[in-house]
Design an enzyme around this catalytic site. Structure first.
Site, PDB file in Angstrom:
ATOM      1  N   THR A   1      -0.683   2.421   6.314  1.00  0.00           N
ATOM      2  CA  THR A   1      -0.475   1.193   5.540  1.00  0.00           C
ATOM      3  C   THR A   1      -0.455   0.030   6.536  1.00  0.00           C
ATOM      4  OG1 THR A   1       1.943   1.289   5.666  1.00  0.00           O
ATOM      5  CG2 THR A   1       0.923   2.384   3.781  1.00  0.00           C
ATOM      6  N   GLY A   2      -0.724  -1.161   6.039  1.00  0.00           N
ATOM      7  CA  GLY A   2      -0.739  -2.326   6.923  1.00  0.00           C
ATOM      8  C   GLY A   2      -2.151  -2.878   7.048  1.00  0.00           C
TER       9      GLY A   2
ATOM     10  N   GLY B   1      -5.619  -3.214   7.298  1.00  0.00           N
ATOM     11  CA  GLY B   1      -6.708  -2.252   7.222  1.00  0.00           C
ATOM     12  C   GLY B   1      -7.803  -2.489   8.236  1.00  0.00           C
TER      13      GLY B   1
ATOM     14  N   ARG C   1     -13.693  -7.587  -0.800  1.00  0.00           N
ATOM     15  CA  ARG C   1     -13.164  -7.037   0.458  1.00  0.00           C
ATOM     16  C   ARG C   1     -12.531  -5.660   0.182  1.00  0.00           C
ATOM     17  NH1 ARG C   1      -7.847  -5.142   2.218  1.00  0.00           N
ATOM     18  NH2 ARG C   1      -7.693  -5.446   4.455  1.00  0.00           N
ATOM     19  N   VAL C   2     -12.910  -4.690   0.993  1.00  0.00           N
ATOM     20  CA  VAL C   2     -12.308  -3.358   0.893  1.00  0.00           C
ATOM     21  C   VAL C   2     -11.633  -3.071   2.220  1.00  0.00           C
ATOM     22  CG1 VAL C   2     -12.811  -0.901   0.649  1.00  0.00           C
ATOM     23  CG2 VAL C   2     -13.969  -2.542  -0.824  1.00  0.00           C
ATOM     24  N   GLY C   3     -10.397  -2.589   2.159  1.00  0.00           N
ATOM     25  CA  GLY C   3      -9.650  -2.304   3.383  1.00  0.00           C
ATOM     26  C   GLY C   3      -9.831  -0.873   3.830  1.00  0.00           C
ATOM     27  N   ASP C   4      -8.840  -0.371   4.547  1.00  0.00           N
ATOM     28  CA  ASP C   4      -8.919   0.988   5.087  1.00  0.00           C
ATOM     29  C   ASP C   4      -8.542   2.062   4.073  1.00  0.00           C
ATOM     30  OD1 ASP C   4      -6.298   0.023   5.061  1.00  0.00           O
ATOM     31  OD2 ASP C   4      -5.660   1.426   6.621  1.00  0.00           O
TER      32      ASP C   4
ATOM     33  N   THR D   1       0.864  -1.185   0.000  1.00  0.00           N
ATOM     34  CA  THR D   1       0.000   0.000   0.000  1.00  0.00           C
ATOM     35  C   THR D   1       0.893   1.224   0.000  1.00  0.00           C
ATOM     36  OG1 THR D   1      -1.707  -1.116   1.294  1.00  0.00           O
ATOM     37  CG2 THR D   1      -1.823   1.276   1.252  1.00  0.00           C
TER      38      THR D   1
HETATM   39  N1  GLY Z   1      -4.070  -1.138   4.319  1.00  0.00           N
HETATM   40  C1  GLY Z   1      -4.396  -1.818   3.141  1.00  0.00           C
HETATM   41  C2  GLY Z   1      -5.453  -2.822   3.307  1.00  0.00           C
HETATM   42  O1  GLY Z   1      -5.665  -3.349   4.379  1.00  0.00           O
HETATM   43  O2  GLY Z   1      -6.104  -3.128   2.330  1.00  0.00           O
END
Ligand code: GLY
Length: 361
Positions: free
Chosen positions: A259-260, A262, A236-239, A208
């Site tokens: 980053t990391g 989410g 799936r959608v992250g942060d 990311t």
């Molecule tokens: N931080 C990126 C994700 O979890 O998709």
């Protein structure tokens, strides 16, 4: 009746009230409190930068350089962060962002990205976008050409095509190979929790890209772009595309991103939390560390904790204050617990403060 003594007492308490208000609302600390750092690399205060500043995640050294040069030439922070992040989105070798990103469980690359303009508080975002190499550019069009902020999936793809983006295969031979290897190792009883749970600790793919920038006119902008968790459940959608979690930006205060993992960040609205902490006077690095402490205190699932109760994943925060002072934090002090920075001192890596020392890797 106002005696001389009462007058002095009143003025003194008004004075302390005023300075307390000043300390909370206006002053900004220029030195972070002591935090865990690499012992051989002590924190040095570099002084405020003269001119524009760009900060990014570890994979963003070229991005910050590009952003800085554009701002030096008079472009806005918004133009700068978008130009910077596109380097990674178009790079087939960054398999955590854009083209070449690792795909979902079905072998399809799905991208998330968002952009925010600190000058207007406007934002645009895309989630689970397929077939478009530069999701941050689509996010920008949403921000500038629609009354909306967030488009996802097929709607986002159709919107991008209408605005002239080309539909392309985002899988490179290398990312396809990685997906095939992952599929070969799949447990038929897979419960869709974390793939390869044994390797979650700090091996959690820490890709990311986040970029925040401060331009010559004092405006801020932020962008975050990702292919998300490798081999994720489709959809799936992250942060990263969530305004307030993966990024937040406010010209009055500063900008922040992450980053990391989410899922851990979404629960604490990390980027917004950091900007709010900076608003009340916290140093950017202290705000980033405090946000991580909240992540720790809100992570209760045993499967996510090691035998000492520490999260078995990596998460990093980045912050840039409106006066150009920046900071970053990482849950784990791995060798890449650093942020990329470019200002009048040139492009370089700056160590993050961290909560835990990584015993392996
Ligand atoms: N931080 C990126 C994700 O979890 O998709």
């Amino acid at each position: 009746m106002w005696t001389r003594r009462r007058f002095i007492q009143t003025m003194t308490s008004l004075g302390s009230l005023f300075s307390a208000g000043w300390a909370v609302g206006r002053t900004s600390r220029s030195r972070p409190t002591d935090a865990v750092r690499f012992p051989d690399r002590p924190w040095r205060y570099e002084g405020p930068p003269r001119g524009p500043v760009a900060v990014a995640s570890f994979n963003g050294l070229q991005a910050v350089q590009e952003a800085y040069e554009r701002m030096k030439a008079g472009q806005s922070a918004l133009e700068a962060v978008l130009a910077g992040v596109q380097i990674n989105e178009l790079d087939p070798n960054d398999n955590t962002v854009g083209y070449g990103g690792l795909p979902n469980a079905l072998g399809v690359v799905e991208l998330d990205a968002a952009v925010m303009d600190g000058r207007t508080w406007r934002a645009g975002a895309v989630g689970a976008l397929q077939g478009i190499k530069t999701p941050s550019a689509v996010a920008r069009v949403i921000m500038e050409r629609t009354d909306h902020i967030f488009l996802v999936g097929e709607g986002a793809r159709r919107f991008a095509l209408e605005y002239g983006f080309s539909n392309e295969d985002l899988l490179t031979p290398e990312s396809r190979q990685r997906w095939l290897e992952w599929r070969d190792r799949l447990n038929p009883r897979d419960n869709y929790l974390e793939p390869e749970q044994r390797d979650v600790l700090i091996d959690y793919p820490d890709g990311t890209i986040h970029v925040s920038a401060l331009d010559l006119r004092g405006h801020l902008a932020a962008v975050t772009s990702t292919s998300g968790l490798p081999f994720k459940i489709p959809g799936r959608v992250g942060d990263s595309p969530i305004i307030g979690a993966g990024l937040y930006c406010d010209d009055d205060v500063g900008s922040a991103g992450s980053t990391g993992r989410g899922e851990a960040n979404i629960k604490i609205c990390g980027a917004h939390t950091i900007v709010e902490m900076m608003r009340w006077g916290m140093h950017p690095q202290d705000a980033c560390i405090e946000a991580l402490r909240r992540v720790v205190s809100t992570t209760k699932e045993k499967r996510l904790l090691d035998d000492q109760g520490r999260p078995r994943f990596q998460l990093k925060f980045y912050a840039l204050r409106k006066d150009g002072v920046f900071g970053c934090s990482a849950l784990w002090g791995t060798q890449d617990a650093r942020m990329a920075v470019c200002d009048d001192r040139g492009p370089r890596f700056v160590d993050c403060a961290f909560l835990y020392v990584a015993e392996r890797k």
